[in-house]
Design a protein around this motif. Structure first.
Motif, short mmCIF file in Angstrom:
data_model
loop_
_atom_site.label_atom_id
_atom_site.label_comp_id
_atom_site.label_asym_id
_atom_site.label_seq_id
_atom_site.Cartn_x
_atom_site.Cartn_y
_atom_site.Cartn_z
N ARG A 241 0.86 -1.24 0.04
CA ARG A 241 0.02 0.17 0.12
C ARG A 241 1.02 1.19 0.03
O ARG A 241 0.62 2.21 -0.57
CB ARG A 241 -1.10 0.07 1.33
CG ARG A 241 -1.83 1.27 1.40
CD ARG A 241 -2.91 1.19 0.16
NE ARG A 241 -3.74 2.30 0.73
CZ ARG A 241 -3.66 3.63 0.22
NH1 ARG A 241 -2.48 4.00 -0.64
NH2 ARG A 241 -4.79 4.42 0.13
N THR A 242 1.94 1.34 0.55
CA THR A 242 2.91 2.41 0.73
C THR A 242 3.65 2.74 -0.54
O THR A 242 4.18 3.86 -0.75
CB THR A 242 4.00 2.12 1.98
OG1 THR A 242 4.82 1.00 1.67
CG2 THR A 242 3.28 1.80 3.23
N LEU A 243 3.52 1.65 -1.48
CA LEU A 243 4.46 1.85 -2.74
C LEU A 243 3.31 2.30 -3.90
O LEU A 243 3.78 2.71 -4.99
CB LEU A 243 4.85 0.59 -3.25
CG LEU A 243 5.73 -0.13 -2.18
CD1 LEU A 243 6.10 -1.47 -2.92
CD2 LEU A 243 7.14 0.69 -1.84
N ILE A 244 2.21 2.70 -3.49
CA ILE A 244 1.26 3.19 -4.72
C ILE A 244 1.72 4.68 -4.96
O ILE A 244 1.61 5.38 -3.98
CB ILE A 244 -0.39 2.96 -4.21
CG1 ILE A 244 -0.60 1.66 -3.86
CG2 ILE A 244 -1.28 3.55 -5.13
CD1 ILE A 244 -2.09 1.42 -3.19
N PRO A 245 1.64 4.81 -6.24
CA PRO A 245 1.95 6.36 -6.52
C PRO A 245 1.06 7.39 -6.22
O PRO A 245 -0.06 6.87 -5.85
CB PRO A 245 1.98 6.28 -8.07
CG PRO A 245 2.38 4.80 -8.36
CD PRO A 245 1.64 3.89 -7.27
N GLU A 246 1.57 8.40 -5.91
CA GLU A 246 0.63 9.56 -5.27
C GLU A 246 -0.66 9.65 -6.15
O GLU A 246 -1.80 9.81 -5.89
CB GLU A 246 1.22 10.77 -5.13
CG GLU A 246 0.42 11.70 -4.57
CD GLU A 246 1.46 13.29 -4.27
OE1 GLU A 246 0.88 13.93 -3.97
OE2 GLU A 246 2.69 12.99 -4.44
#
Length: 383
Positions: A240-245
């Motif tokens: 989840r923390t790797l999802i692009p903004e």
């Protein structure tokens, strides 16, 4: 009963590279690249046209017969009928072209609810002389969409009519993802519409952005397929923390929040633990709950015959529960789109995932391929 279009004749050729105006003649055979598809689409909006398409897929030759008609001021309809030996009256394949939004929507490819048993598009049509019609239709649709500057769109609802032995799930793409990392339509360059919309600017993606979108989807599936099932919840939170903004506001805001439990994943973990305490010869000396979905898939026959046994439907539910987490609803999960790219010389290119041979742990990569042009069209009734 729908009839096959009549046989075709060759008519005089033109200068090299010259597109044929469709008002010239009544019937001829053309390379698909020699046809002015924009002009034909414009003329169809004032009438109709029938044509046959010949192409080769997997070293086999295929004949597709279409009728192109006007549906409304904004839409036209490409329909492919059955062969003349079937009494089924429904169209075997339907494609709707929306001029305003520039979309070619494949309506019912592999939709078994709308087909008779003799339709060449159904997965249960096991005669080896006709398998591959789905790829043939998509190859043709890809070129036409490219020539018109349209996006392709469809629903990934392809289901087994008769499941192969030890198949997982009703959806063909689920089976293929567990096996190789991407589904039937992903293999042909499609990506989730929600992912495309989240990254697109003015409805378009550059080639690099489209590659990134495909890579991101492949990464998500790869993580789900190769992570030990008892570690999935932590791995999903980390992903989840790797999802692009640019995706943060489009993908499901909860995305496995503190109040979400992966019920079916826990069922599978518990069942694997029970099998560990029973009789099995799947992975002697190793905990089964440390298996990934792909390892479960690869050992599915042994796990189904263990005591107690693992129900493949439980694995299907668990994988699907994980697979849909980023999406706001199920429809957005299965709505796929595809766009192609034009080179300076006027040829078209598509981006496709490729499996890394020799290992099941490597993530597929994305490569560029030319859109197929070894396709011939016989126009029968120009408007």
């Amino acid at each position: 009963m729908k009839k096959m279009l009549p046989s075709f004749v060759l008519l005089p050729t033109r200068g090299v590279g010259e597109k044929r105006p469709f008002s010239e003649v009544d019937s001829l055979e053309e390379a698909i690249t020699d046809i002015d598809w924009v002009a034909l689409h414009t003329k169809v909006r004032n009438g109709s046209v029938g044509f046959g398409v010949q192409l080769q897929v997997f070293t086999k030759n295929y004949q597709l017969d279409f009728e192109w008609t006007k549906s409304s001021e904004d839409t036209t309809r490409l329909s492919m009928g059955m062969d003349e030996e079937t009494d089924e009256s429904d169209d075997c394949v339907v494609m709707i072209l929306y001029s305003t939004v520039r979309v070619l929507h494949v309506v019912n490819l592999f939709d078994i609810r709308r087909k008779g048993a003799n339709c060449k598009m159904t997965p249960q049509y096991f005669d080896n002389t006709v398998r591959g019609y789905g790829s043939a239709v998509l190859n043709f649709a890809t070129y036409v969409a490219s020539a018109l500057g349209f996006m392709l769109r469809l629903l990934d609802n392809a289901k087994w009519v008769e499941k192969p032995p030890h198949a997982f799930g009703d959806l063909i793409s689920l089976h293929l993802e567990l096996d190789r990392g991407f589904g039937y339509y992903h293999a042909r360059g499609f990506v989730p519409k929600q992912l495309f919309d989240a990254l697109a600017i003015d409805g378009r993606l550059t080639k690099l952005e489209y590659t990134d979108a495909m890579h991101f989807e492949l990464s998500w599936v790869h993580m789900l397929c190769t992570t030990p099932v008892d570690e999935l919840e932590d791995s999903i939170r980390a992903f989840r923390t790797l999802i692009p903004e640019r995706l943060q506001t489009h993908w499901r805001s909860g995305f496995l929040d503190e109040h979400t439990s992966l019920h079916w994943v826990k069922v599978v973990v518990d069942k694997l633990g029970a099998i560990d305490n029973g009789e099995h010869t799947v992975r002697p000396g190793k905990e089964l709950k440390a298996m990934s979905f792909r390892e479960i898939f690869q050992n599915r026959e042994a796990l189904m015959n263990s005591k107690p046994k693992l129900d493949p439907q439980e694995v299907e539910f668990a994988y699907e529960e994980c697979r849909r987490l980023p999406y706001k609803n199920v429809v957005e999960k299965i709505t796929l789109v595809k766009t192609t790219f034009v080179h300076e010389n006027g040829t078209y290119a598509e981006l496709l995932p490729q499996k890394v041979e020799g290992t099941y742990t490597a993530m597929p990569h994305v490569t560029e391929h030319p859109v197929g042009t070894d396709i011939f069209v016989n126009v029968l009734s120009p408007p």
